[in-house]
Design a protein around this motif. Structure first.
Motif, PDB file in Angstrom:
ATOM      1  N   PRO A 366      22.582  22.606  55.944  1.00  0.00           N
ATOM      2  CA  PRO A 366      23.233  24.388  56.028  1.00  0.00           C
ATOM      3  C   PRO A 366      24.545  23.402  56.593  1.00  0.00           C
ATOM      4  O   PRO A 366      25.365  23.275  57.308  1.00  0.00           O
ATOM      5  N   ILE A 367      25.463  23.125  55.144  1.00  0.00           N
ATOM      6  CA  ILE A 367      26.618  22.747  55.088  1.00  0.00           C
ATOM      7  C   ILE A 367      27.205  23.549  54.753  1.00  0.00           C
ATOM      8  O   ILE A 367      27.865  24.189  54.809  1.00  0.00           O
ATOM      9  N   PRO A 368      28.999  22.952  56.159  1.00  0.00           N
ATOM     10  CA  PRO A 368      29.827  24.932  56.506  1.00  0.00           C
ATOM     11  C   PRO A 368      30.404  24.574  54.778  1.00  0.00           C
ATOM     12  O   PRO A 368      31.176  23.421  53.702  1.00  0.00           O
ATOM     13  N   ASP A 369      31.209  25.471  54.519  1.00  0.00           N
ATOM     14  CA  ASP A 369      31.972  25.932  53.055  1.00  0.00           C
ATOM     15  C   ASP A 369      32.855  25.516  53.220  1.00  0.00           C
ATOM     16  O   ASP A 369      34.071  25.173  51.826  1.00  0.00           O
ATOM     17  N   THR A 370      33.785  24.753  54.576  1.00  0.00           N
ATOM     18  CA  THR A 370      35.091  24.177  54.337  1.00  0.00           C
ATOM     19  C   THR A 370      35.054  23.298  53.946  1.00  0.00           C
ATOM     20  O   THR A 370      35.870  21.995  52.926  1.00  0.00           O
ATOM     21  N   VAL A 371      33.503  22.396  53.675  1.00  0.00           N
ATOM     22  CA  VAL A 371      33.530  20.858  53.104  1.00  0.00           C
ATOM     23  C   VAL A 371      34.104  20.997  51.851  1.00  0.00           C
ATOM     24  O   VAL A 371      33.260  21.582  50.741  1.00  0.00           O
TER      25      VAL A 371
END
Length: 371
Positions: A366-371
């Protein structure tokens, strides 16, 4: 909040009482040298060079401001006014509001710290670590225990071990429309992790100066993971040298004082050591926590990551493990790792259990959207 009521402020209002005291505490840190303070004094940033004056100021800000604001002001005082040296005095350490960033500063001063201060410093660090463990441990254990259970799937489960979602998916072709039901020919379930599954986790932590908060959080998480019988946990810190602190994982304070913040970075060398410790690749999660500024051999580093992934290792790259988001990092190396299937991103402590659970279950991270 902005205070101030001198003639130079142009408001025509004069502060008094507690407002004046609050304004004085702020002016000592953030004031400028181009105006007059109360009673005609120069307004300028400065707390003086003596520990007593700083201790008084620390007492003042704790009186007038909430803990979260005090921590910010302390960090600013250390950065703007160069107060690090004063933290080597026990009296100062007893006066400060302890937080993750203060721990990072203390660790960077570890070698310069006199013996008379070290016990006080350890007490400050222990308080922060214990607070973090209370905040993070329960949720981490619960999340990872569930992930471990689900990763131990079996084909002849007992009733209470059936994974109904996967069982239904596996038997959709056996749907009987006249009865509006599925007749399962194959049951999918999961066993109990404590009996049937053992995972290996390697935390490989960059201890360069910019990673201080990440080192603190990683040490706490390392201790929590090490307390779980179903996970073999190894913790390795590195700069240009590699130090294995696994035998100290029962006490994260010992781990932290075994680090040496600052210095160069040789990621390739650290990964070479970690790779040599992997005994069951398909059951191993490797977590590299680094800003990816590589001082070693770049191509070799990438080859090692590719080799570990090819062998079955779940490889996770975190640019930071903190609440502040991603620091400055090497974008070229981050892109190269992403191309290998190991995307690099900053992770908050609250998200970390979910990241580890996904890695254990071998599902998308689950990679944060901010990346």
């Amino acid at each position: 909040m902005v205070l101030g009521g001198d003639a130079a402020d142009g408001t025509g209002c004069v502060l008094g009482g507690q407002d004046a005291a609050m304004d004085g505490a702020l002016a000592a840190l953030y004031g400028r040298g181009d105006g007059k303070g109360q009673a005609g004094r120069e307004r300028s940033a400065g707390l003086g060079a003596s520990a007593p004056s700083v201790a008084r100021w620390l007492g003042d800000i704790r009186t007038y401001f909430p803990s979260s604001v005090v921590q910010v002001m302390q960090r600013d005082a250390i950065d703007r006014l160069g107060l690090s040296a004063l933290l080597l005095e026990p009296e100062m350490l007893e006066a400060v509001e302890a937080d993750v960033h203060l721990v990072g500063t203390l660790l960077s001063l570890n070698k310069a710290m006199p013996e008379t201060t070290k016990e006080t410093a350890r007490a400050v660090v222990r308080k922060v670590v214990e607070d973090l463990e209370k905040r993070l441990a329960t949720r981490t254990r619960a999340t990872l225990t569930g992930a471990l259970d689900r990763s131990a799937r079996i084909n002849r489960p007992r009733h209470h071990d059936i994974d109904w979602n996967r069982t239904i998916s596996a038997n959709l072709k056996h749907y009987l429309p006249e009865y509006r039901t599925i007749v399962p020919e194959r049951l999918v379930g999961y066993g109990r992790a404590s009996r049937s599954v053992k995972k290996e986790v390697v935390l490989c932590i960059d201890q360069s100066g910019s990673m201080a908060a990440s080192v603190v959080y990683a040490s706490v998480f390392g201790a929590v993971l090490a307390s779980m019988r179903s996970i073999d946990t190894r913790l390795v810190v590195f700069d240009t040298a590699v130090v294995d602190l696994t035998d100290q994982l029962d006490d994260p304070v010992d781990v932290l004082f075994g680090t040496q913040l600052g210095g160069g970075t040789d990621i390739n060398r650290a990964l070479a050591y970690c790779q040599s410790q992997v005994t069951r690749p398909a059951e191993t999660v490797m977590v590299l926590i680094s800003d990816l500024y590589e001082g070693g051999i770049r191509n070799e580093m990438l080859k090692r990551v590719a080799a570990m992934k090819a062998s079955g290792v779940q490889f996770v790259t975190l640019l930071a493990l903190s609440d502040e988001g991603a620091p400055a990092y090497d974008r070229e190396h981050a892109a190269a790792l992403a191309a290998l299937g190991a995307p690099a991103f900053a992770c908050t402590p609250d998200l970390f259990p979910e990241v580890m659970a996904a890695a254990i279950e071998k599902r998308p991270i689950p990679i944060p959207d901010t990346v």
